[in-house]
Design an enzyme around this catalytic site. Structure first.
Site, PDB file in Angstrom:
ATOM      1  N   GLY A   1       0.834  -1.193   0.000  1.00 59.80           N
ATOM      2  CA  GLY A   1       0.000   0.000   0.000  1.00 59.80           C
ATOM      3  C   GLY A   1       0.867   1.240   0.000  1.00 59.80           C
TER       4      GLY A   1
ATOM      5  N   GLY B   1       0.737   4.520  -0.402  1.00 60.71           N
ATOM      6  CA  GLY B   1      -0.035   5.760  -0.432  1.00 60.71           C
ATOM      7  C   GLY B   1       0.573   6.790   0.499  1.00 60.71           C
TER       8      GLY B   1
ATOM      9  N   GLY C   1       2.380   4.585   3.559  1.00 65.00           N
ATOM     10  CA  GLY C   1       3.373   3.611   3.091  1.00 65.00           C
ATOM     11  C   GLY C   1       4.372   4.240   2.136  1.00 65.00           C
TER      12      GLY C   1
ATOM     13  CE  LYS D   1      -2.594   7.588  15.579  1.00 64.90           C
ATOM     14  NZ  LYS D   1      -2.535   7.056  14.231  1.00 64.90           N
TER      15      LYS D   1
ATOM     16  CG  ASN E   1      -7.308   8.346  15.267  1.00 63.40           C
ATOM     17  OD1 ASN E   1      -7.111   9.410  14.690  1.00 63.40           O
ATOM     18  ND2 ASN E   1      -6.468   7.331  15.179  1.00 63.40           N
TER      19      ASN E   1
ATOM     20  CB  SER F   1      -6.956  10.451   7.585  1.00 64.60           C
ATOM     21  OG  SER F   1      -7.406   9.738   8.723  1.00 64.60           O
TER      22      SER F   1
ATOM     23  CD  GLU G   1      -8.509   3.199   7.710  1.00 61.42           C
ATOM     24  OE1 GLU G   1      -8.009   4.313   7.927  1.00 61.42           O
ATOM     25  OE2 GLU G   1      -7.878   2.127   7.810  1.00 61.42           O
TER      26      GLU G   1
END
Lengths: 315, 315
Positions: free
Chosen positions: A9, A11, A14, A192, A196, A262, A274
């Site tokens: 990946g 993007g 990555g 985290k 998030n 994101s 996600e």
């Protein structure tokens, strides 16, 4: 030559970290899909607060079967693509391979551990980075960049700082990537989520950047309450996140430059969100130990509703 | 001649019911603002599933001081305008005046009772009607139309069916407006919130019509959970709404024609939302008796955030 890296990946995440590693002299192999033809010919271009650079030539692949088994595999797909991992991972493994997931949310390491079995160690890499893919083979790194690395053990037993973690950290430091080692991966993951869950979720539901949420008193309250539920969820697993961490995150976000999360970027681009990794898994984890998380649940359901419609519109 | 009526707020609700009463031969006096000049000259035009009709001449006013004290005052302003009531109501009162609020939400009758004191009786009129103002002096009545009438007593003590209620009902029935009498006004208000809270709130936050919410499993779950919290809030006041009422409302909404809620219409027109009356007051009422309503609270805060931004954009 040092350790051989595979990046699944290529993007925003990555591509950025893989390019940093290659620039530092490591042997990196990139798996690509849409950008394959372009990157094979032109390489990668990184504009970064750490300094801009280009890699005119990279090891680019569009078939995992053509890649060599590597010492380290970095998983940087969106978690919405994780159904591909049982196909993508095995060809890259050899005895002693370390698989690091740089993905968001909760529950990704056990999923990967099931796929790789005894062959590979699994680490979680939590990325604190603002980075976007802005064109074919072009990545724009805007801010931050730290990775928090933790080792996964069965049922999330804390592993402390392992020798493998130190070796990987050495490679990343060589590439000027700030690294922090976490003794307890699961605790790091829940911490985290304290950021998030409110900001990624609300940014989509309220169509808002972080600054807009923080300067409205109701946006502020919503964020705070959601953080409180995340902390309660973590406590259900015996993981202590101090109450003061909430204020710290609120203050930190107050001071941040206006930021589109994101998840909001994915939403605006009609890409799948996600939701399961970042909301569904923590929600179910909390519920499984009897912790009520009604507001995370509501946010999860709102996102599921919006995501389904948004993808339908995008296609 | 029968009872004299005043209508405060000649829009979708006040314009429709007031016109029906005048058509039935009652003496109706309309307070208007933006539509005053037009309606004074051309009257009101109603297109309705009950039958279209026009009233070429109506008693139109733009100053409450010019209106006669009336036997019945119908309040059909948005609750966001209720700060005007201490100015608007007193000139319309005489001994024995009945003030009926046709407004949404909770907590409007006590507010009005405080203004009118001993002079007037206060009734609540819960409107089950789909009606829109579509132009100057033009009202489009799409569906339903029933009013549920209940008497307000101090601290919402149930008043049963009072003689005043029966008199008003007779006028409305003469005007072909379906009327139902409620023995317990507060119970009727909470029951109406079982529908209003999920669908009005989610329609704005999710940008969705009722059918879109109902055919998505997450939209369905969100509606159901919110209904459950409303019922818990009512129970905190000793008001029993049966569990089966939830399924009834879900089924009812499933079968409805696709509907854009009144709050969503207000939102789309950048008009202030009735967040306090419909969400804030029930939320605070539940909290005051120790009933946790975390999802209503979250919806309230989301709406406050969206409303503030939406008005700012509209101006």
């Amino acid at each position: 030559m040092g350790r051989q890296y595979a990046v699944i990946g290529t993007g925003a995440i990555g591509g950025f970290y893989g390019a940093c590693l290659q620039k530092a002299g490591l042997d990196v192999h990139f798996l690509l899909r849409r950008d394959y033809d372009y990157v094979k010919e032109h390489g990668l271009a990184i504009s970064s607060t750490f300094g801009d650079f280009t890699l005119p030539q990279v090891n680019a692949y569009n078939q995992v079967e053509n890649m060599p088994p590597c010492d380290v595999v970095l998983i940087a797909l969106k978690t919405t693509q994780n159904h591909l991992l049982p196909h993508l991972l095995p060809p890259l493994l050899k005895p002693g391979t370390v698989v690091i997931t740089l993905q968001n949310g909760l529950g990704v390491e056990p999923e990967i551990a099931t796929i790789v079995g005894e062959t590979a160690q699994v680490l979680g890499g939590l990325c604190f980075v603002c980075s976007n893919k802005i064109g074919l083979g072009q990545i724009h790194h805007l801010d931050y960049g730290q990775i928090q690395l933790g080792a996964y053990g069965n049922n999330h037993q804390p592993q402390g700082i392992t020798p493998t973690m130190r070796q990987i950290a050495a490679d990343f430091e060589q590439a000027n990537i700030p690294i922090q080692l976490a003794e307890n991966l699961l605790l790091a993951r829940w911490k985290k989520l304290v950021w998030n869950i409110p900001y990624n979720g609300l940014s989509v539901v309220l169509d808002a950047t972080t600054d807009a949420m923080m300067k409205d008193s109701y946006g502020y309250q919503l964020s705070e309450q959601l953080m409180r539920e995340v902390i309660a969820g973590a406590a259900g697993y015996g993981l202590e996140i101090k109450e003061s961490f909430i204020q710290k995150m609120l203050d930190y976000t107050m001071k941040m430059k206006p930021y589109r999360t994101s998840m909001k970027i994915d939403y605006d681009c009609h890409r799948p969100l996600e939701v399961e990794a970042m909301f569904g898994n923590p929600m179910r984890a909390a519920q499984a130990v009897g912790v009520a998380v009604p507001q995370i649940t509501m946010l999860y359901q709102q996102l599921k509703f919006l995501d389904a419609r948004n993808i339908a519109i995008g296609n």
